[in-house]
Write a protein that holds these residues in place. Sequence first.
Motif, short mmCIF file in Angstrom:
data_model
loop_
_atom_site.label_atom_id
_atom_site.label_comp_id
_atom_site.label_asym_id
_atom_site.label_seq_id
_atom_site.Cartn_x
_atom_site.Cartn_y
_atom_site.Cartn_z
N LYS A 1 0.82 -0.99 -0.27
CA LYS A 1 0.01 -0.34 -0.02
C LYS A 1 0.64 0.77 -0.39
O LYS A 1 2.15 1.35 1.01
CB LYS A 1 -0.92 0.04 1.30
N GLU A 2 0.21 2.48 -0.28
CA GLU A 2 1.16 3.29 -0.75
C GLU A 2 1.15 4.21 0.63
O GLU A 2 0.00 4.05 1.06
CB GLU A 2 1.25 4.31 -1.39
N PHE A 3 2.15 4.71 1.05
CA PHE A 3 2.03 5.55 2.23
C PHE A 3 2.73 6.74 2.53
O PHE A 3 4.47 6.40 2.16
CB PHE A 3 1.30 5.16 3.94
N TRP A 4 1.92 7.75 2.72
CA TRP A 4 3.35 9.23 2.02
C TRP A 4 4.19 9.08 1.24
O TRP A 4 4.92 9.32 1.23
CB TRP A 4 3.87 8.97 3.86
N GLY A 5 3.32 8.33 0.18
CA GLY A 5 4.85 8.40 -1.26
C GLY A 5 5.45 7.25 -0.76
O GLY A 5 6.48 6.88 -2.10
N LEU A 6 5.02 6.49 0.19
CA LEU A 6 6.40 5.05 -0.06
C LEU A 6 5.69 3.96 0.10
O LEU A 6 4.41 4.07 0.11
CB LEU A 6 6.69 5.40 1.21
N LEU A 7 6.30 3.21 -1.09
CA LEU A 7 5.46 1.66 -1.08
C LEU A 7 5.49 0.74 0.37
O LEU A 7 6.54 1.30 1.00
CB LEU A 7 6.16 0.94 -1.85
N CYS A 8 4.69 0.62 0.75
CA CYS A 8 4.58 -0.31 2.54
C CYS A 8 4.60 -1.56 2.05
O CYS A 8 3.03 -1.84 1.53
CB CYS A 8 4.13 0.86 2.96
N SER A 9 4.69 -2.31 2.12
CA SER A 9 4.27 -3.87 2.31
C SER A 9 3.64 -4.20 2.99
O SER A 9 3.90 -3.46 4.85
CB SER A 9 5.68 -5.17 2.70
N VAL A 10 2.67 -4.72 2.96
CA VAL A 10 1.73 -5.17 4.37
C VAL A 10 0.77 -7.12 4.62
O VAL A 10 1.52 -7.38 3.29
CB VAL A 10 0.46 -4.46 4.29
N SER A 11 0.60 -7.38 5.67
CA SER A 11 0.59 -8.96 5.39
C SER A 11 -0.76 -8.58 6.57
O SER A 11 -1.61 -7.78 7.03
CB SER A 11 1.99 -9.68 5.52
N PRO A 12 -1.39 -9.86 6.08
CA PRO A 12 -2.89 -9.51 7.52
C PRO A 12 -2.48 -9.58 9.04
O PRO A 12 -3.01 -9.54 9.44
CB PRO A 12 -3.15 -10.91 7.05
N ALA A 13 -0.79 -9.69 9.17
CA ALA A 13 -0.05 -9.27 10.64
C ALA A 13 -0.45 -7.85 10.72
O ALA A 13 -0.60 -7.89 11.98
CB ALA A 13 0.60 -9.85 10.69
N VAL A 14 -0.64 -7.55 10.23
CA VAL A 14 -0.34 -5.65 9.92
C VAL A 14 -1.88 -5.07 9.61
O VAL A 14 -2.53 -5.41 7.95
CB VAL A 14 0.97 -4.61 9.52
#
Length: 286
Positions: free
Chosen positions: A76-89
Amino acid sequence: MLLGELLRHGEDVLQATSSSARLDSEVLLACVLGTSRTKLLVALRDECSEEVATQFLRDISRRAAGEPVAYITGYKEFWGLLCSVSPAVLVPRPESELIVERALALLESIPAPRILDLGTGSGCLVVAISRELCDRGERQFHCDAVDRSAQALAVARSNAERHGVGHYISWVESDWFSNREALSPPYDLIIANPPYVDPAEDTPKELSFEPREALFSEDQGLRDVKSIISTAFEFLNPRGVLLVEVGAGKRGALIPFLDTMKLSYRFLGDDSVADNFTIVEARATE
Ligand code: GLN
């Protein structure tokens, strides 16, 4: 089949369950193709392969069952940065960018700041703040990022490394402040996006895919918020500031609690339910 036709088909399938059917379909197809949405949109007349179509249709059915797009693509993009996510977060929400914005403004006047991020999850807040501080030329800062989930900490650490700020952050497994020895107060700033959804509330299906412990809190959603506010000032330096996201519509219920504490505070953000967020900024009174 042409990419444009496939895209339209995805959109049609999602129409019934998603309020952003077109966008979801674009993001999912671009991800399968390993390209950007912009590049996809100029390639709509290209033929697509069997494998692409099969993978895309699989993703569309996950989305149609309510799964957030970010868990399907893995980022997911956040503050213009690509952020990895998993169902743990928790999937980073754009409204939490207000914490980053306010934190950066507060940190402007503090040399070599020390920062604590409580319930870091994907690490989006601490990574965005650290990235900006580095870009400003600040090299003396340090962050402690806390989560009680080791799996979440692993996701956060990978995000920090991806954005070149791992070196500035210590990762601490702790239930808020419980792992005291691993923390290194006093902090200039404590930030938190704790769980604050009232378990009695009706919530959209999408939330059922996210970690319950990152979303729901007893006492009408305020138990964790109150616990953080009650303890944070033992860990802040006397002029330190606390920023906590508390959710919309919570101001009325929080004010009597805040008024019993020796604090000066104000609310940031929009308290309307539609916007779904409010941030408390608090400091100790002398
Ligand atoms: N803003 C999120 C939601 O309502 C909640 C995030 C949180 O509990 N920290 O979906």
